[in-house]
Design an enzyme around this catalytic site. Sequence first.
Site, mmCIF file in Angstrom:
data_model
loop_
_atom_site.group_PDB
_atom_site.id
_atom_site.type_symbol
_atom_site.label_atom_id
_atom_site.label_comp_id
_atom_site.label_asym_id
_atom_site.label_seq_id
_atom_site.Cartn_x
_atom_site.Cartn_y
_atom_site.Cartn_z
ATOM 1 N N SER A 151 26.861 -14.648 -8.076
ATOM 2 C CA SER A 151 26.677 -15.465 -8.950
ATOM 3 C C SER A 151 25.997 -14.643 -10.222
ATOM 4 O O SER A 151 26.322 -13.805 -10.547
ATOM 5 C CB SER A 151 25.656 -17.574 -8.979
ATOM 6 O OG SER A 151 25.854 -17.806 -9.667
ATOM 7 N N HIS A 207 31.434 -22.554 -5.054
ATOM 8 C CA HIS A 207 30.888 -21.372 -5.498
ATOM 9 C C HIS A 207 29.770 -20.422 -4.056
ATOM 10 O O HIS A 207 30.089 -19.006 -4.398
ATOM 11 C CB HIS A 207 29.919 -21.955 -6.814
ATOM 12 C CG HIS A 207 28.731 -21.342 -7.284
ATOM 13 N ND1 HIS A 207 29.492 -19.721 -8.163
ATOM 14 C CD2 HIS A 207 27.593 -20.458 -7.004
ATOM 15 C CE1 HIS A 207 29.083 -19.643 -8.906
ATOM 16 N NE2 HIS A 207 27.663 -19.067 -8.112
#
Length: 275
Positions: free
Chosen positions: A103, A255
Amino acid sequence: MFVQSKNTIDLRNVTISYEYYHAANPHAKTLVFIHGFLSCSFSFRKLFPLLYNDYNLLCFDLPGFGESEKVSSIHYSLHEYAALTNDLLDRLNIQKAILIGHSMGGQIALRTCIQHPERVEKLILLCSSSYIKSSSLPLRLCSYLPFFPFCLSIGMSSINIEKNFQHLVYDHKLLTQEVIDGYTTSFNEKGFYTALAKLVREREEDLSTSTLNKINFPVLLIWGQDDRLVPLRVGERMKKDLPDAELTVFPHTGHLISEEHPEKTADAIRSFLAK
């Protein structure tokens, strides 16, 4: 048997919590893990037992997160995080490394490549944030207000944490209380919201397409097909913008890719590094 061990080190006027594991092979490559926004090194814990026999492993909590210090006297920006990454490699006498960023950590890894290309051998980006602009001018101005950190704390406390985590994973059964607590360890610590306010103000925009075009290191992009925070289309665009990139996509994955599929992630890392 893998045994977790944490250390601290003072860098750039802040105390950093880190973990460093040495493989038995003295010629083993070093993997450096950089976590994402509102996260910490906890996010990589499932990968370490799968990789520690063959690689040196280094991870650390960015200032403001995890068990690292949360102070208002430093600059909270991607540039400074990359500089701190380089300083940590210096202090631990690591000449070259493979950077693995998740991320926001992906952007820090990319900036480390730009700022200190001599330290990087390859890049592995896990659902990397990309093409995000800096905060709006009104928000940056608001962040100077003395009560802004308090407003952030009120806003965070009003959020249904479990419901928000459900947006980050495909399989909701993974979200035990232990997992949620591990990711949110910083939220109740002194100085967290002051540091977060500075990051809101000082975080610059992600690297531009023209800058990504100049990064010639081999890059592995690993993405969850069902990532709702940083959608797969971002990874597909990065593959086009990075000159030497390949993209691996995990179906039925969100994610938190190393949380959901640590074995597949470790296998993809091994295959990429064997080339």
